[in-house]
Structure formats: C-alpha cells, structure tokens
Scaffold this active site. Structure first.
Site, PDB file in Angstrom:
ATOM      1  N   ASN A   1      -0.437   3.967  -0.814  1.00  0.00           N
ATOM      2  CA  ASN A   1      -0.936   5.292  -1.188  1.00  0.00           C
ATOM      3  C   ASN A   1       0.023   5.956  -2.170  1.00  0.00           C
ATOM      4  O   ASN A   1       1.241   5.727  -2.148  1.00  0.00           O
ATOM      5  CB  ASN A   1      -1.204   6.160   0.045  1.00  0.00           C
ATOM      6  CG  ASN A   1       0.019   6.417   0.907  1.00  0.00           C
ATOM      7  OD1 ASN A   1       0.969   5.640   0.901  1.00  0.00           O
ATOM      8  ND2 ASN A   1      -0.015   7.504   1.653  1.00  0.00           N
TER       9      ASN A   1
ATOM     10  N   GLU B   1       0.553   9.831  -3.504  1.00  0.00           N
ATOM     11  CA  GLU B   1       0.127  11.224  -3.377  1.00  0.00           C
ATOM     12  C   GLU B   1       0.534  12.045  -4.600  1.00  0.00           C
ATOM     13  O   GLU B   1       1.250  11.564  -5.495  1.00  0.00           O
ATOM     14  CB  GLU B   1       0.712  11.810  -2.085  1.00  0.00           C
ATOM     15  CG  GLU B   1       0.174  11.071  -0.868  1.00  0.00           C
ATOM     16  CD  GLU B   1       0.591  11.709   0.446  1.00  0.00           C
ATOM     17  OE1 GLU B   1       1.514  12.541   0.466  1.00  0.00           O
ATOM     18  OE2 GLU B   1      -0.031  11.340   1.466  1.00  0.00           O
TER      19      GLU B   1
ATOM     20  N   CYS C   1      -5.652   6.286  -2.135  1.00  0.00           N
ATOM     21  CA  CYS C   1      -5.450   5.495  -0.918  1.00  0.00           C
ATOM     22  C   CYS C   1      -4.936   4.085  -1.225  1.00  0.00           C
ATOM     23  O   CYS C   1      -5.193   3.526  -2.304  1.00  0.00           O
ATOM     24  CB  CYS C   1      -6.760   5.367  -0.159  1.00  0.00           C
ATOM     25  SG  CYS C   1      -7.331   6.893   0.605  1.00  0.00           S
TER      26      CYS C   1
ATOM     27  N   GLU D   1      -5.883   1.219   0.160  1.00  0.00           N
ATOM     28  CA  GLU D   1      -6.920   0.182   0.070  1.00  0.00           C
ATOM     29  C   GLU D   1      -7.482   0.079  -1.339  1.00  0.00           C
ATOM     30  O   GLU D   1      -7.686  -1.014  -1.883  1.00  0.00           O
ATOM     31  CB  GLU D   1      -8.075   0.487   1.039  1.00  0.00           C
ATOM     32  CG  GLU D   1      -7.677   0.486   2.499  1.00  0.00           C
ATOM     33  CD  GLU D   1      -7.269   1.865   3.003  1.00  0.00           C
ATOM     34  OE1 GLU D   1      -6.618   2.616   2.239  1.00  0.00           O
ATOM     35  OE2 GLU D   1      -7.601   2.192   4.146  1.00  0.00           O
TER      36      GLU D   1
ATOM     37  N   CYS E   1     -10.443   5.176   5.424  1.00  0.00           N
ATOM     38  CA  CYS E   1     -11.274   6.378   5.309  1.00  0.00           C
ATOM     39  C   CYS E   1     -12.664   5.992   4.792  1.00  0.00           C
ATOM     40  O   CYS E   1     -12.905   4.864   4.356  1.00  0.00           O
ATOM     41  CB  CYS E   1     -10.609   7.391   4.379  1.00  0.00           C
ATOM     42  SG  CYS E   1     -10.714   6.956   2.626  1.00  0.00           S
TER      43      CYS E   1
ATOM     44  N   CYS F   1     -12.856   4.605   1.261  1.00  0.00           N
ATOM     45  CA  CYS F   1     -12.343   3.231   1.170  1.00  0.00           C
ATOM     46  C   CYS F   1     -13.317   2.241   1.795  1.00  0.00           C
ATOM     47  O   CYS F   1     -13.470   1.117   1.297  1.00  0.00           O
ATOM     48  CB  CYS F   1     -10.977   3.131   1.828  1.00  0.00           C
ATOM     49  SG  CYS F   1      -9.668   3.916   0.841  1.00  0.00           S
TER      50      CYS F   1
HETATM   51  N1  THU Z   1      -4.734   7.123   3.195  1.00  0.00           N
HETATM   52  C1  THU Z   1      -4.844   5.832   2.760  1.00  0.00           C
HETATM   53  O1  THU Z   1      -4.012   5.348   1.989  1.00  0.00           O
HETATM   54  N2  THU Z   1      -5.888   5.102   3.209  1.00  0.00           N
HETATM   55  C2  THU Z   1      -6.860   5.551   4.052  1.00  0.00           C
HETATM   56  O2  THU Z   1      -7.806   4.844   4.330  1.00  0.00           O
HETATM   57  C3  THU Z   1      -6.753   6.882   4.607  1.00  0.00           C
HETATM   58  C4  THU Z   1      -5.665   7.751   4.093  1.00  0.00           C
HETATM   59  C5  THU Z   1      -3.615   7.936   2.713  1.00  0.00           C
HETATM   60  C6  THU Z   1      -4.002   8.973   1.703  1.00  0.00           C
HETATM   61  C7  THU Z   1      -2.923   9.999   1.872  1.00  0.00           C
HETATM   62  O3  THU Z   1      -1.827   9.649   1.042  1.00  0.00           O
HETATM   63  C8  THU Z   1      -2.498   9.864   3.313  1.00  0.00           C
HETATM   64  O4  THU Z   1      -3.025   8.634   3.774  1.00  0.00           O
HETATM   65  C9  THU Z   1      -2.988  10.982   4.206  1.00  0.00           C
HETATM   66  O5  THU Z   1      -4.337  11.187   4.084  1.00  0.00           O
END
Ligand code: THU
Length: 134
Positions: free
Chosen positions: A41, A43, A52, A54, A91, A94
């Site tokens: 991830n 941010e 994300c 994935e 999520c 994804c």
């Molecule tokens: N996140 C992912 O990398 N993958 C997911 O399927 C769900 C959430 C990350 C995004 C963000 O940086 C952190 O988790 C919190 O939401």
C-alpha cells in the site's frame, strides 16, 4: 498454492508506506505462468490518493506480462506499525480488481481467529459489477 506467497507478501508489507493509517499491507500473487509479483500500500496526505497493495501487485503483473496476465493465486498480509500481524481481507475495490483477472483465483488472508483462509475470488464478490452488454 498460496502458502509460498506468504513470505513475499510479508516482505512487501514491510515496505508499505502507511504513515496515516499505520496499517502496512503487502500482497504477493502468482500468475498462471508461475511468476510472482508483489505490491504494497502507498498512502497519501490526501487520503483518497492512496492505493492498496493488491492492486499494486496486479499493476506489476500486468506491466510484466501484458494484457494476457491471468491470476492464479494471491496472498495478503498486514501489520501494525509495531510489526504485529493483523487480520485483513481484500477491500471491495480490490475484490473487483482480482476477479477481472481470475474468477477462480485462490485468495488467501489471515482471519480474525489467526487462521489463513483461502477462498476463490468469485466467492468473495457476489453480484460484482459486470459491464453490461448492449
Ligand atoms: N489496504 C490495502 O492495501 N488493501 C486492502 O484490501 C484494504 C486496505 C490499505 C489501504 C490503506 O493504506 C490501509 O490499508 C488502510 O485502509
């Protein structure tokens, strides 16, 4: 099949850029060609700009293999800032992205009981969006 993806998913999570949520996420996938790609991830101070793990892994796979990339399996791993493993499943966005490349792909993640679960991508996303034929 997904067990060997845990180590690269965990390694990817260690590189996650997550100063805002403090949730470091890594994903490692195997294409049907047997090659492994990872993503983490990333941010941003403007939260919605972040991405994300994935979908970062999918982007790496498509870059390497092109439009014929097909997903065989993916493992997701997440850690708190102190290195504690946390349960996380992909999520909704994804899940939609994973199905695009493999409805029967194995998706593995740590559940709330501390067990690794493995489910097909399609089973995680009933009633997914399908572009309507006209
Ligand atoms: N996140 C992912 O990398 N993958 C997911 O399927 C769900 C959430 C990350 C995004 C963000 O940086 C952190 O988790 C919190 O939401």
């Amino acid at each position: 099949m997904t067990q060997s993806l845990r180590a690269p998913a965990i390694a990817a999570a260690r590189n996650g850029y997550a100063p805002h949520s403090r949730l470091q996420v890594g994903a490692a996938l195997r294409s049907i060609n047997g090659r492994v790609y990872a993503g983490c991830n990333v941010e941003n101070a403007s939260f919605s700009v972040g991405g994300c793990a994935e979908r970062a892994a999918i982007a790496a796979a498509v870059l390497a293999e092109g439009k014929d990339f097909r997903l065989a399996a993916i493992t997701v791993a997440a850690f708190d800032a102190d290195g504690t493993a946390l349960p996380i499943s992909p999520c909704g966005a994804c899940r939609q992205a994973l199905i695009e490349f493999g409805e029967d792909a194995e998706v593995s993640f740590l559940d709330g009981d501390g067990h690794w679960r493995c489910q097909t991508a399609a089973s995680l996303m009933p009633f997914r969006f399908v572009f309507p034929s006209r």
